[in-house]
Each structure stands twice: as C-alpha cells, then as structure tokens.
Design a protein around this motif. Structure first.
Motif, PDB file in Angstrom:
ATOM      1  N   SER A 288       0.851  -1.179   0.000  1.00  0.00           N
ATOM      2  CA  SER A 288       0.000   0.000   0.000  1.00  0.00           C
ATOM      3  C   SER A 288       0.889   1.231   0.000  1.00  0.00           C
ATOM      4  O   SER A 288       1.855   1.304   0.792  1.00  0.00           O
ATOM      5  CB  SER A 288      -0.929  -0.009   1.212  1.00  0.00           C
ATOM      6  OG  SER A 288      -1.782   1.100   1.181  1.00  0.00           O
ATOM      7  N   TYR A 289       0.612   2.184  -0.851  1.00  0.00           N
ATOM      8  CA  TYR A 289       1.439   3.381  -0.957  1.00  0.00           C
ATOM      9  C   TYR A 289       0.633   4.486  -1.623  1.00  0.00           C
ATOM     10  O   TYR A 289      -0.471   4.252  -2.154  1.00  0.00           O
ATOM     11  CB  TYR A 289       2.722   3.113  -1.734  1.00  0.00           C
ATOM     12  CG  TYR A 289       2.545   2.185  -2.919  1.00  0.00           C
ATOM     13  CD1 TYR A 289       2.038   2.655  -4.133  1.00  0.00           C
ATOM     14  CD2 TYR A 289       2.877   0.840  -2.838  1.00  0.00           C
ATOM     15  CE1 TYR A 289       1.873   1.811  -5.206  1.00  0.00           C
ATOM     16  CE2 TYR A 289       2.705  -0.019  -3.913  1.00  0.00           C
ATOM     17  CZ  TYR A 289       2.208   0.484  -5.095  1.00  0.00           C
ATOM     18  OH  TYR A 289       2.031  -0.358  -6.168  1.00  0.00           O
TER      19      TYR A 289
ATOM     20  N   GLU B 269       6.724  -1.327  -4.434  1.00  0.00           N
ATOM     21  CA  GLU B 269       7.120  -0.137  -3.682  1.00  0.00           C
ATOM     22  C   GLU B 269       6.370   1.114  -4.093  1.00  0.00           C
ATOM     23  O   GLU B 269       6.326   2.083  -3.342  1.00  0.00           O
ATOM     24  CB  GLU B 269       8.624   0.094  -3.845  1.00  0.00           C
ATOM     25  CG  GLU B 269       9.461  -1.092  -3.364  1.00  0.00           C
ATOM     26  CD  GLU B 269      10.930  -0.920  -3.692  1.00  0.00           C
ATOM     27  OE1 GLU B 269      11.274   0.100  -4.346  1.00  0.00           O
ATOM     28  OE2 GLU B 269      11.734  -1.781  -3.304  1.00  0.00           O
ATOM     29  N   GLY B 270       5.845   1.149  -5.287  1.00  0.00           N
ATOM     30  CA  GLY B 270       5.127   2.331  -5.749  1.00  0.00           C
ATOM     31  C   GLY B 270       6.013   3.388  -6.366  1.00  0.00           C
ATOM     32  O   GLY B 270       5.523   4.469  -6.726  1.00  0.00           O
ATOM     33  N   THR B 271       7.313   3.136  -6.481  1.00  0.00           N
ATOM     34  CA  THR B 271       8.220   4.115  -7.081  1.00  0.00           C
ATOM     35  C   THR B 271       7.970   4.223  -8.584  1.00  0.00           C
ATOM     36  O   THR B 271       7.728   3.219  -9.259  1.00  0.00           O
ATOM     37  CB  THR B 271       9.682   3.731  -6.828  1.00  0.00           C
ATOM     38  OG1 THR B 271       9.895   2.386  -7.319  1.00  0.00           O
ATOM     39  CG2 THR B 271       9.990   3.755  -5.346  1.00  0.00           C
TER      40      THR B 271
ATOM     41  N   ASP C  83     -15.623 -12.093  -1.436  1.00  0.00           N
ATOM     42  CA  ASP C  83     -16.530 -10.983  -1.109  1.00  0.00           C
ATOM     43  C   ASP C  83     -15.974 -10.309   0.136  1.00  0.00           C
ATOM     44  O   ASP C  83     -16.364 -10.645   1.254  1.00  0.00           O
ATOM     45  CB  ASP C  83     -17.950 -11.497  -0.904  1.00  0.00           C
ATOM     46  CG  ASP C  83     -18.947 -10.375  -0.684  1.00  0.00           C
ATOM     47  OD1 ASP C  83     -18.613  -9.233  -0.999  1.00  0.00           O
ATOM     48  OD2 ASP C  83     -20.067 -10.661  -0.196  1.00  0.00           O
ATOM     49  N   GLU C  84     -15.048  -9.355  -0.049  1.00  0.00           N
ATOM     50  CA  GLU C  84     -14.371  -8.725   1.078  1.00  0.00           C
ATOM     51  C   GLU C  84     -14.282  -7.214   0.870  1.00  0.00           C
ATOM     52  O   GLU C  84     -14.101  -6.737  -0.255  1.00  0.00           O
ATOM     53  CB  GLU C  84     -12.954  -9.297   1.253  1.00  0.00           C
ATOM     54  CG  GLU C  84     -12.925 -10.744   1.709  1.00  0.00           C
ATOM     55  CD  GLU C  84     -11.529 -11.171   2.132  1.00  0.00           C
ATOM     56  OE1 GLU C  84     -10.735 -10.280   2.505  1.00  0.00           O
ATOM     57  OE2 GLU C  84     -11.235 -12.366   2.091  1.00  0.00           O
ATOM     58  N   ARG C  85     -14.385  -6.510   1.959  1.00  0.00           N
ATOM     59  CA  ARG C  85     -14.239  -5.051   1.917  1.00  0.00           C
ATOM     60  C   ARG C  85     -12.748  -4.722   2.023  1.00  0.00           C
ATOM     61  O   ARG C  85     -12.103  -4.994   3.035  1.00  0.00           O
ATOM     62  CB  ARG C  85     -15.019  -4.399   3.048  1.00  0.00           C
ATOM     63  CG  ARG C  85     -15.005  -2.882   2.972  1.00  0.00           C
ATOM     64  CD  ARG C  85     -15.938  -2.251   3.972  1.00  0.00           C
ATOM     65  NE  ARG C  85     -15.935  -0.805   3.859  1.00  0.00           N
ATOM     66  CZ  ARG C  85     -16.707   0.008   4.572  1.00  0.00           C
ATOM     67  NH1 ARG C  85     -17.545  -0.520   5.464  1.00  0.00           N
ATOM     68  NH2 ARG C  85     -16.648   1.314   4.403  1.00  0.00           N
ATOM     69  N   LEU C  86     -12.231  -4.098   0.963  1.00  0.00           N
ATOM     70  CA  LEU C  86     -10.800  -3.814   0.897  1.00  0.00           C
ATOM     71  C   LEU C  86     -10.477  -2.339   1.056  1.00  0.00           C
ATOM     72  O   LEU C  86      -9.306  -1.983   1.203  1.00  0.00           O
ATOM     73  CB  LEU C  86     -10.237  -4.297  -0.449  1.00  0.00           C
ATOM     74  CG  LEU C  86     -10.448  -5.788  -0.773  1.00  0.00           C
ATOM     75  CD1 LEU C  86      -9.841  -6.111  -2.123  1.00  0.00           C
ATOM     76  CD2 LEU C  86      -9.831  -6.660   0.315  1.00  0.00           C
ATOM     77  N   SER C  87     -11.482  -1.472   1.013  1.00  0.00           N
ATOM     78  CA  SER C  87     -11.226  -0.042   1.097  1.00  0.00           C
ATOM     79  C   SER C  87     -12.444   0.642   1.714  1.00  0.00           C
ATOM     80  O   SER C  87     -13.434  -0.013   2.067  1.00  0.00           O
ATOM     81  CB  SER C  87     -10.915   0.522  -0.294  1.00  0.00           C
ATOM     82  OG  SER C  87     -10.670   1.916  -0.229  1.00  0.00           O
TER      83      SER C  87
ATOM     84  N   SER D  96      -8.749   7.063  -2.337  1.00  0.00           N
ATOM     85  CA  SER D  96      -8.256   8.408  -2.011  1.00  0.00           C
ATOM     86  C   SER D  96      -6.909   8.379  -1.299  1.00  0.00           C
ATOM     87  O   SER D  96      -6.173   9.369  -1.307  1.00  0.00           O
ATOM     88  CB  SER D  96      -9.292   9.135  -1.151  1.00  0.00           C
ATOM     89  OG  SER D  96      -9.517   8.408   0.053  1.00  0.00           O
ATOM     90  N   LYS D  97      -6.578   7.250  -0.674  1.00  0.00           N
ATOM     91  CA  LYS D  97      -5.310   7.151   0.048  1.00  0.00           C
ATOM     92  C   LYS D  97      -4.155   6.770  -0.865  1.00  0.00           C
ATOM     93  O   LYS D  97      -3.000   6.889  -0.480  1.00  0.00           O
ATOM     94  CB  LYS D  97      -5.443   6.114   1.162  1.00  0.00           C
ATOM     95  CG  LYS D  97      -6.491   6.475   2.201  1.00  0.00           C
ATOM     96  CD  LYS D  97      -6.618   5.384   3.252  1.00  0.00           C
ATOM     97  CE  LYS D  97      -7.730   5.711   4.256  1.00  0.00           C
ATOM     98  NZ  LYS D  97      -7.911   4.623   5.244  1.00  0.00           N
ATOM     99  N   GLY D  98      -4.444   6.265  -2.038  1.00  0.00           N
ATOM    100  CA  GLY D  98      -3.381   5.876  -2.952  1.00  0.00           C
ATOM    101  C   GLY D  98      -3.675   4.545  -3.622  1.00  0.00           C
ATOM    102  O   GLY D  98      -4.827   4.197  -3.913  1.00  0.00           O
TER     103      GLY D  98
END
Length: 752
Positions: A73-74, A112-114, A370-374, A395-397
């Motif tokens: 997560s990033y 890493e999200g770079t 069936d899962e809440r991920l965000s 909204s967080k990335g």
C-alpha cells in the motif's frame, strides 16, 4: 490255579514328543495363516481407503474458498498527473501502469510504488475520452477535442543482464504517432476494436456520432501494410453512457444511461442500419459500466442497483440471425463503482460504493471472494494477467492484493447442472476441457461422461446377461459332463483376451462390417432365435430311433451348422432386404426417413464387443453357482414328479440366485470400468443421446484419454480425479447393493 490272561486294549499316548511337536507346528501354522489372512484382508481394505482418501485429497481444492491478502500500500505514483483512468499490470505483477487524467502513462513498481517511467501526453490538447480495446491486447485509445484519436500500446521487454530478470516498460504507437481523424466534433464516448484485417473506431459526441473503419492490406511487392480509411456517420442517440464494438467488428452497441441498448449492423459499412433495441436494465437503475468478458463474446453490464448481467449473441432458428440475449446475472446489494475482467478466464470483479470487492466466475456463477478492501473512496480496480494480483485505487493511494483463486470455474452447478455456454443456443450438459484458443470457455460437465458410462454398460449387459446366464444354465444342468469339461474352459479362456485387442477389432473391423450389413445384423437377431426354435421343434418330431443316435446332452453340437447356415443366409439376403424395404440403403433410411443420426462407432458396436468381453465373467460364476446346487435337491425334486424344467426354475435357480446375482453385478462392474473397448469402438464423443446408433464417452475412457495431457494441479486435472472418484463411488454403491441383495437371497433360499 492259573489266572486267565487279561486281554486289554493298548493305551494310546497323545503326549509323545512327536505328537507334541506336531501339535505345536500345526498351531503355529494356524496362527501364521490367521495373521496372514488378517493382514491381507486389512491391507486390501486399507488400500481401498487410501485410494479413496487420495482421490478426495486431489478433489478437495476444487471446492476450497479463495483468499485475498494485502500485499502493498502506498500513495498514488506520480500523483501530480491526476487521478487514474485505467490500471494494469504486466505478466509478472512487478510493474504496474496507470493512465492519468491528463493523458500521461505512468509505470511504477508494484511492490514499492516508485515511478519507473512517465510517458507524457504526446499532444497538447486535453483528452475528452479514453477507452481500452481489451486488457489482453493492451491497446489504449485517447480522444481529443478536435475529434482525433491516438492509439498507443503499453508493452514490456524482458532481458536478463548478469542472469537477473529486468523488465523494461515501453509505449508503442501501432498506427503511428499521429492521431487518426475520426470525427469533426469533441468525442465524449469512444470504442475501438482491432483485428487482423482492420480497425474499427466508434465515437459519440454531444450531438453527433461517427464511425471509422481502417482496412489493412498487405502489398505483395513491398510486403508493407497499407491502411485504407472509411468514415461514416451514425444515427445520433441521446444520453449515451457506453459504446462497444463487437469482437468480430460486425456489430456496434450503443447503450444509454437508462440501459437502452441499440445494436447497429456493421457488415455493410456503406449502409449501417439499426438492427435491434434491447432494454438492458431494470426500471429505476442506470448503467455504470459495459465491458466485454475475455473472448469478446459476452457483454457484462453493471448497473446502479449492484447487478451485473451477462449477455451474448444467440442464433434464432427461425430467422437464422444472431441477437443479444440475457443469460445470467449476479447481484450486490449496493451500487457498483467499477468492474474488472480477468484476462485468461471467464472471471470478473466488482467494486461497490462501500469499497467491497466481489470476484465471480461467469460460467459457474460462483462467487469466490466478497471482502471489503477499502472505504467509500475506492475508484478503480484491475487484475494482473494471471489473476493472482489486484490493484485498487482509492483516495489514500494504490493498494496491491495477492489473490489465491485457482479453481473458480468449478461448482456443483457447472459439474452436474445445465450451463448456458457462450455461443450455444441453449443450456446444455457439455464436456470440452481444452481448445486451441486462449479465449476458450472450459466445459466441465460430468453428466455426459456418467451418462455414457451407464449407456455403454446397459447395452453390453443387454447382450451379455441373457446369453451368459442361459448358456450357464444349459452347461451346468443339461449338458453332458464330457462336453461340459470341454466347453467351460473354452468360454473361460475368452476372458483372457486383452480388451485392447477386442477394441481394436471392434473399431477397425466390426464397426465398418456392421455399417455395411445393418440389414443382415438385425435380421440375424430375429431369424436366429426363430430358426433355433424351429430346428428344436423339428428335432423333437423326429423318430426316437434317430434322436437316440445323438447321446443325451450332446445336442448343442447340432446347432453349430444351423447357426452358421442362418448367419450366412441373412448375410446373403441383406442386399435383397435393403432394396425391398429400405430403398437400397439402411443407413440412409435411418438417417433421412427416421431422422436418427448414425455414427459408425456406436453403442451397438459397444454392445457386441463389450458384451463379448463380459460374457465369460458372468457365465463362469453363474455356471459354478448352478453346478454347486446340491444334487440331493434336484434328485428329490425329480423323484417327487417334477420335470427337469420345473426343477431348474423352482429349485435350482432360486438356490443359485445369490451366485447368479453376484455374477451379473461383477459383470456390470467390469462393463462400467471398461476402458479400451469403449475408447476404440465408440467414437469417444461426450454426448447425451440414448440412440443406439450414436457413440458416447465413458468416465474410464475419458480418464485414459485426458489424464496424460492434463496440467498437474489445474482445474482440468482435479476434475479428472473427481471423475475417478465418481466412478469409484458408483462401483462401491453397485457392489454394496449387490452384496445386500445377495445376502437377502441367501437367507431366503438357503433353507431349500
């Protein structure tokens, strides 16, 4: 006085050393034999249980739940470029890609999200619409205010410097870096479809619509690809929400926000016509997304009520035209935000307003996750090519998840129920486990295989049981002992014939012979019994002096020339019968007049071939059971005035019925488990048709054919183990019923 001699019997000593040793040795042998029998019996039971548990071990993962776990997560890579319009990952799930709202393409590290590379918008204009041809083709289309469309493709080059894998993302322009002029108005909705012969681009604006067809021609002299453009206007439709071009580029689908779908026929590009108008949604809902499932046959429609419906073309038998038809749907209780398609399976994922991700398989209608991920700010989701990773933007990335979902296409309904497969006119039971196409929809219904197993066993037993039991009755009870000692070993020797030889002869010799002599075959089935009865009647009317020339019990030898003559007579009369009653062609009469399909390798061939293989088993056990009936019973019955036939039917057969029933069940077990004969003599076609002139595929034959070619651990591999388990359970149930009935018959007639 003398005493008379005392004559006494000598005393026997049972405790001599020799007798003691003998008793100890015999007791030791008894214990060893008992232990050996116990160990052997227990080993057999243990082996059967181990086979059962191993089959369950291989089958269990088919029905296990999928899982999804957070991987990384990033913050949003290159956030300054704007929110994402589209997300994607490359094959190894190492590099991600997002299309930003300003038209830039951003490549980033998934772990890493770079940011690895950013490719800016090649034009100064802002994009007015964006679309993707398909996730597998990686073609991206950007539309601009001047009505031009730029087509690009994100790709990944793999190299191995110093023995380490290095993936380099690139952006290509397959139709040139210059934008293609499609319309004279700002494009709001866009759809493209690329193929080997051409490219189709459909565009819709605020008050106009247009379509462009780019034809690819190869110059045979220069071997260069020449492009020819043809632009046409389309009838304008208000409130357009989504536009799609079909996979074969023959149809254009334009859907409004309220869910009214207009289908245009593109086959005559100079005269594009409105083919049909179809309501996609329920009243009070609006369209959220409309995308093609992998294979470009099924259109998946998501609406604001949380419903995702599947549609594909079905051919109408009356008009011979294909129309878009509703097939099935799934539903979440809240409005959807986005929808993502798997790139290699018929699976898709939905994202709703709560941030809940649900993953389904379209064919099996199975919800695996069936899962809440965000939270409520989730906007986009996307699968990796192997469907083992998921990107989610909120909204967080950026959020990355690992998915363990190996067998979503398998469910109880897809195995045992009817399924409406893509391009099929209706729901069917179908087995088709592989194809040359990557867009293939696996069909894992075991119903045709189970049906074929029962069908093959039925026709084999239909032939074998009457012949084997009647032959055993005559051999054991009426035949002369000297003749019995010769006939019984010969019939039992038939059981030693390899079934592969029987299957080879049945498939390559008997099946063509049967096809060419159908009239003779069916006439033999009628003429032979009638001829034998007629000969028996005439024999009984001969003078006693002549009949006594043949010893009692040797009369069956007289039937050999009768049977040979009758068979030859039927074969000789076959052409005459065909001309007189069937127009000279029995097969043509069956196919054309009766409307019954005819396959050369069919159930009739299997009935004869596998019946021939089963007869020795049933005959031998039945004959032993009848011959083992105590002679005192038969002699007592005859002494009380009963005839031989009355004794046989009322004394011998009831007493031998447990053995006869066991013989039939053992023969049925062999027929059910037979592999090579049905593999070589049935055509091996997994269809459900009780027609005796059609082939079939059995569970055993299917295992023999497909296990060597299946990928270990795949759904196909485990489904084959499930087929083996079904065969195991089938034989277990049959044997259990047989033993229960046998014990009942034994108790009932054991007092005779």
């Amino acid at each position: 006085m003398t005493t008379p001699t005392d004559h006494r019997m000598p005393e026997l000593d049972f405790n001599t050393p020799a007798l003691k040793r003998h008793r100890k040795l015999r007791a030791l042998k008894d214990r060893v034999a008992g232990m050996g029998i116990a160990v052997g019996g227990s080993s057999v039971i243990l082996a059967v249980l181990l086979i059962c548990f191993y089959l369950l071990y291989e089958v269990a993962p088919l029905f296990s739940n999928a899982s999804i776990d957070a991987r990384a997560s990033y913050s949003l890579p290159a956030e300054e470029q704007g929110d994402s319009l589209y997300l994607a990952m490359e094959e190894q799930s190492e590099i991600g890609m997002r299309v930003a709202s300003n038209g830039s393409i951003v490549f980033f590290s998934v772990e890493e999200g770079t940011v690895i590379k950013t490719v800016p918008n090649p034009r100064d204009q802002a994009i007015t619409s964006f679309t993707v041809e398909s996730d597998t083709s990686r073609l991206l289309a950007f539309a601009y205010e001047d009505g031009a469309v730029l087509i690009s493709k994100h790709d990944y080059r793999t190299s191995y410097p110093n023995g380490e894998r290095h993936i380099t993302p690139v952006v290509e322009y397959p139709y040139g870096e210059a934008a293609i002029k499609v319309a004279d108005f700002p494009i709001q909705h866009l759809a493209i479809r690329d193929g080997d012969d051409g490219l189709t681009i459909a565009a819709s604006g605020a008050s106009d619509s247009a379509i462009l067809k780019v034809t690819k021609d190869v110059n045979f002299i220069t071997e260069e690809v020449e492009l020819t453009e043809q632009r046409e206007s389309l009838p304008f439709i208000e409130d357009v929400q989504s536009v799609l071009v079909s996979g074969n580029q023959r149809s254009l689908y334009v859907a409004t926000r309220t869910g009214e779908l207009s289908e245009f026929d593109l086959r005559d590009f100079d005269n594009i016509t409105l083919k049909d108008t179809i309501p996609l949604l329920e009243e009070g809902t609006h369209l959220v997304s409309m995308r093609y499932l992998v294979g470009k046959s099924s259109v998946m429609v998501a609406d604001s009520s949380g419903r995702v419906s599947q549609w594909f073309n079905v051919r109408d038998d009356d008009t011979n035209e294909e129309t878009l038809h509703f097939i099935r749907d799934v539903k979440q209780p809240i409005a959807l935000v986005d929808m993502a398609m798997e790139q290699r399976r018929k699976g898709f994922a939905t994202l709703d307003e709560r941030g809940l991700v649900a993953i389904y398989n379209a064919t099996s209608t199975r919800q695996v996750i069936d899962e809440r991920l965000s939270d409520e700010t989730a906007r986009l989701i996307s699968f990796a090519p192997r469907a083992d990773s998921l990107l989610l933007e909120d909204s967080k990335g950026m959020n990355v998840y690992h998915i363990d979902n190996e067998h979503p296409e398998v469910s109880w309904s897809s195995i045992w129920g009817k399924v409406w497969y893509e391009s099929y006119p209706e729901e069917t039971y179908t087995w088709q486990s592989s194809s040359a196409s990557n867009d293939f929809e696996p069909k894992y219904s075991l119903m045709p295989l189970a049906f074929g197993t029962i069908k093959a066993a039925f026709y084999a037993m239909l032939m074998a049981v009457p012949l084997a039991i009647c032959g055993a009755i005559y051999t054991a009870y009426f035949m002369a002992p000297a003749l019995r000692r010769k006939i019984k070993p010969v019939i039992e020797l038939m059981e030693a014939l390899p079934t592969v030889i029987l299957g080879f002869l049945a498939g390559l010799f008997f099946a063509p012979f049967l096809e060419e002599n159908l009239a003779a075959t069916f006439s033999i089935l009628v003429v032979l019994p009638v001829g034998i009865l007629l000969f028996a009647y005439l024999w009984s009317r001969l003078p006693t002096s002549l009949r006594w020339l043949v010893p009692e019990g040797w009369q069956p030898l007289l039937l050999i020339p009768v049977i040979v003559f009758l068979a030859w007579f039927c074969l000789a009369m076959s052409p005459i019968i065909e001309v007189a009653f069937f127009g000279g062609n029995v097969r043509g009469w069956i196919t054309n007049d009766l409307g019954i399909t005819f396959d050369q390798r069919n159930a009739l061939v299997v009935g004869f071939a596998m019946g021939f293989a089963v007869i020795p088993t049933i005959f031998s056990i039945t004959e032993d059971a009848i011959f083992s009936v105590p002679k005192a019973l038969t002699q007592g019955s005859l002494a009380l005035g009963a005839t031989y036939w009355q004794t046989m039917t009322r004394v011998v057969l009831p007493t031998a019925s447990p053995g006869i029933f066991s013989a039939v069940m053992i023969g049925m077990g062999r027929a059910v488990g037979e592999t090579m004969i049905v593999l070589m003599a049935t055509g091996n076609t997994p269809i459900m048709d009780f027609n005796i002139f059609e082939g079939m595929r059995t569970l055993a034959a299917n295992l023999a054919v497909e296990v060597p070619e299946s990928e270990v651990g795949s759904s196909h591999y485990r489904i084959l183990f499930l087929a083996a388990f079904v065969l195991f359970i089938f034989t277990f149930v049959v044997n259990t019923i047989a033993e229960t009935v046998r014990q009942h018959l034994r108790k009932k007639y054991g007092s005779l």
